[in-house]
Write an enzyme that holds these catalytic residues in place. Structure first.
Site, PDB file in Angstrom:
ATOM      1  N   ASP A 121       1.992 -14.160  12.933  1.00 12.67           N
ATOM      2  CA  ASP A 121       1.894 -12.714  13.179  1.00 12.67           C
ATOM      3  C   ASP A 121       1.247 -12.470  14.553  1.00 12.67           C
ATOM      4  O   ASP A 121       1.489 -11.435  15.173  1.00 12.67           O
ATOM      5  CB  ASP A 121       1.045 -12.029  12.095  1.00 12.67           C
ATOM      6  N   LYS A 165      -1.616 -14.203   1.618  1.00 10.36           N
ATOM      7  CA  LYS A 165      -1.899 -14.745   2.961  1.00 10.36           C
ATOM      8  C   LYS A 165      -3.297 -15.388   3.078  1.00 10.36           C
ATOM      9  O   LYS A 165      -3.481 -16.306   3.857  1.00 10.36           O
ATOM     10  CB  LYS A 165      -1.766 -13.647   4.026  1.00 10.36           C
TER      11      LYS A 165
HETATM   12  P1  NAP Z   1      -4.448  -3.264   5.085  1.00 17.17           P
HETATM   13  O1  NAP Z   1      -4.863  -4.699   4.952  1.00 17.17           O
HETATM   14  O2  NAP Z   1      -4.565  -2.347   3.924  1.00 17.17           O
HETATM   15  O3  NAP Z   1      -5.299  -2.651   6.319  1.00 17.17           O
HETATM   16  C1  NAP Z   1      -5.225  -1.304   6.738  1.00 17.17           C
HETATM   17  C2  NAP Z   1      -6.646  -0.855   7.076  1.00 17.17           C
HETATM   18  O4  NAP Z   1      -6.613   0.399   7.726  1.00 17.17           O
HETATM   19  C3  NAP Z   1      -7.533  -0.686   5.827  1.00 17.17           C
HETATM   20  O5  NAP Z   1      -8.773  -1.306   6.053  1.00 17.17           O
HETATM   21  C4  NAP Z   1      -7.654   0.830   5.726  1.00 17.17           C
HETATM   22  O6  NAP Z   1      -8.854   1.208   5.105  1.00 17.17           O
HETATM   23  C5  NAP Z   1      -7.651   1.229   7.175  1.00 17.17           C
HETATM   24  N1  NAP Z   1      -7.349   2.625   7.424  1.00 17.17           N
HETATM   25  C6  NAP Z   1      -6.547   3.470   6.720  1.00 17.17           C
HETATM   26  N2  NAP Z   1      -6.518   4.673   7.312  1.00 17.17           N
HETATM   27  C7  NAP Z   1      -7.309   4.622   8.417  1.00 17.17           C
HETATM   28  C8  NAP Z   1      -7.657   5.550   9.442  1.00 17.17           C
HETATM   29  N3  NAP Z   1      -7.191   6.796   9.431  1.00 17.17           N
HETATM   30  N4  NAP Z   1      -8.503   5.135  10.417  1.00 17.17           N
HETATM   31  C9  NAP Z   1      -8.985   3.870  10.418  1.00 17.17           C
HETATM   32  N5  NAP Z   1      -8.684   2.946   9.467  1.00 17.17           N
HETATM   33  C10 NAP Z   1      -7.842   3.312   8.480  1.00 17.17           C
HETATM   34  O7  NAP Z   1      -2.941  -3.196   5.558  1.00 17.17           O
HETATM   35  P2  NAP Z   1      -2.123  -4.249   6.483  1.00 17.17           P
HETATM   36  O8  NAP Z   1      -1.497  -5.254   5.616  1.00 17.17           O
HETATM   37  O9  NAP Z   1      -2.982  -4.680   7.613  1.00 17.17           O
HETATM   38  O10 NAP Z   1      -0.951  -3.296   7.009  1.00 17.17           O
HETATM   39  C11 NAP Z   1      -1.217  -2.207   7.890  1.00 17.17           C
HETATM   40  C12 NAP Z   1       0.101  -1.674   8.412  1.00 17.17           C
HETATM   41  O11 NAP Z   1       0.736  -2.693   9.191  1.00 17.17           O
HETATM   42  C13 NAP Z   1       1.115  -1.302   7.311  1.00 17.17           C
HETATM   43  O12 NAP Z   1       1.851  -0.187   7.744  1.00 17.17           O
HETATM   44  C14 NAP Z   1       2.007  -2.525   7.232  1.00 17.17           C
HETATM   45  O13 NAP Z   1       3.308  -2.221   6.770  1.00 17.17           O
HETATM   46  C15 NAP Z   1       2.039  -2.925   8.689  1.00 17.17           C
HETATM   47  N6  NAP Z   1       2.354  -4.341   8.894  1.00 17.17           N
HETATM   48  C16 NAP Z   1       3.378  -4.614   9.744  1.00 17.17           C
HETATM   49  C17 NAP Z   1       3.718  -5.918  10.003  1.00 17.17           C
HETATM   50  C18 NAP Z   1       4.864  -6.184  10.943  1.00 17.17           C
HETATM   51  O14 NAP Z   1       5.360  -7.307  11.003  1.00 17.17           O
HETATM   52  N7  NAP Z   1       5.277  -5.190  11.708  1.00 17.17           N
HETATM   53  C19 NAP Z   1       3.003  -6.981   9.423  1.00 17.17           C
HETATM   54  C20 NAP Z   1       1.949  -6.667   8.571  1.00 17.17           C
HETATM   55  C21 NAP Z   1       1.636  -5.333   8.310  1.00 17.17           C
HETATM   56  P3  NAP Z   1      -8.836   1.418   3.495  1.00 17.17           P
HETATM   57  O15 NAP Z   1      -8.485   0.086   2.915  1.00 17.17           O
HETATM   58  O16 NAP Z   1     -10.229   1.862   3.182  1.00 17.17           O
HETATM   59  O17 NAP Z   1      -7.767   2.453   3.238  1.00 17.17           O
END
Ligand code: NAP
Length: 288
Positions: A110, A74
């Site tokens: 998104d 992305k």
């Molecule tokens: P990402 O880029 O890895 O971002 C997640 C962030 O949350 C990371 O910076 C992580 O830190 C942080 N984090 C983890 N545990 C935490 C906590 N307890 N408190 C605060 N921050 C915390 O992941 P993403 O791609 O954004 O995806 C996140 C979620 O959204 C996933 O479940 C994904 O499946 C979902 N998603 C859904 C859609 C949809 O269409 N519904 C689209 C995209 C993503 P660290 O990296 O240090 O662990």
């Protein structure tokens, strides 16, 4: 199983990702194309990072009408586009590309995936209100931008990786308008206080994906009537969603985001509005 109808005139769109075999997008889009009588086909395009540049040039040269982009491309895809919308540029990620006469324009649908269900389905008016966003990764960037589009008054960001939340705050500056954007430490009293005043709390972390009782914040912090936006779509109901409903609030499931980013992408490619209910049913069926 019936074979897809492919003709010499079939228009192609696809999905760049690595891996992509678990994607739910092809059945969702192909059902919508068929429903609108369009001779279009959506195909997976599994592409390793080191081949992305060649692959993007290849599909544009082969006459594809556009494509979606998912993890891990992305951000990287932006270097290979001719134009990027200001919103996608501020977010730092593109998930939908439209090809028009060989020119590639990048969008981030998104954001619509967040805004559409929040406004038209849950009827949230964020104008001047507080929103708390947990996590500062890819999904959070789109949700934060959506909150600003909805006129949020105070946007609170938090991530266990604090510099990541600070970087997001900086990147959102061009979209900020009159909103106040703050970064608060994960697990802090200040965050607890802010969540307690929030009209909307969004989970953009993977916490809750594997354990249905896991939550990225203490659910006791949620105020009465709060709306929880849950990005996770692999669980039927997370602890955060259940807690919002127990407090007389609403919970928006992550599948709504997946659906509405697709609805917007369909409209950008074809210039037509799809049947949203039909896309939703195709998504639900593909998930089973
Ligand atoms: P990402 O880029 O890895 O971002 C997640 C962030 O949350 C990371 O910076 C992580 O830190 C942080 N984090 C983890 N545990 C935490 C906590 N307890 N408190 C605060 N921050 C915390 O992941 P993403 O791609 O954004 O995806 C996140 C979620 O959204 C996933 O479940 C994904 O499946 C979902 N998603 C859904 C859609 C949809 O269409 N519904 C689209 C995209 C993503 P660290 O990296 O240090 O662990």
């Amino acid at each position: 199983m019936t074979a897809p109808r492919v003709t010499g005139k079939t228009q192609l769109v696809g999905l760049f990702g690595w891996p992509v075999e678990h994607t739910l997008s092809p059945p969702m889009h192909n059902a919508a194309f068929a429903d609108r009588g369009l001779d279009w086909l959506y195909v997976p395009l599994p592409t390793p990072p080191e081949r992305l540049a060649d692959a993007v040039r290849g599909v544009a040269a082969a006459g594809f009408r556009g494509f979606n982009v998912t993890i891990p491309h992305k951000e990287a895809v932006m270097a290979h586009l001719d134009e990027i919308t200001p919103e996608a540029r501020a977010i730092g990620a593109v998930n939908t590309v439209v090809v028009t006469q060989g020119r590639l324009t990048g969008h981030n649908t998104d954001v619509d995936g967040f805004v559409m269900p929040t406004t038209t389905e849950a009827h949230v008016d964020l104008g001047g209100k507080v929103a708390a966003l947990i996590g500062a990764g890819g999904a959070a960037r789109a949700i934060a931008s959506g909150c600003l589009r909805m006129g949020v008054g105070r946007l609170v960001l938090t991530d266990i990786d604090a510099p990541k939340a600070e970087a997001l705050r900086g990147d959102l500056e061009p979209l900020r308008g009159d909103a106040r954007i703050e970064v608060l430490p994960a697990g802090s009293d200040a965050l607890c206080e802010a969540v307690g005043t929030a009209a909307l709390v969004a989970n953009a972390t993977p916490v809750g994906m594997h354990g249905p009782d896991d939550s990225p914040i203490d659910v006791a912090w949620l105020p009465e009537g709060v709306v929880v936006f849950e990005a996770i779509y692999t669980q039927p109901r997370t602890a955060l969603m259940r807690a919002a409903e127990e407090r007389g609030g609403k919970a928006i499931h992550g599948l709504r985001m997946l659906l509405h980013q697709g609805v917007r992408a369909f409209a950008l490619w074809t210039g037509m509005e799809p049947d949203v209910g039909l896309m939703e049913r195709a998504l639900e069926e593909a998930r089973r």
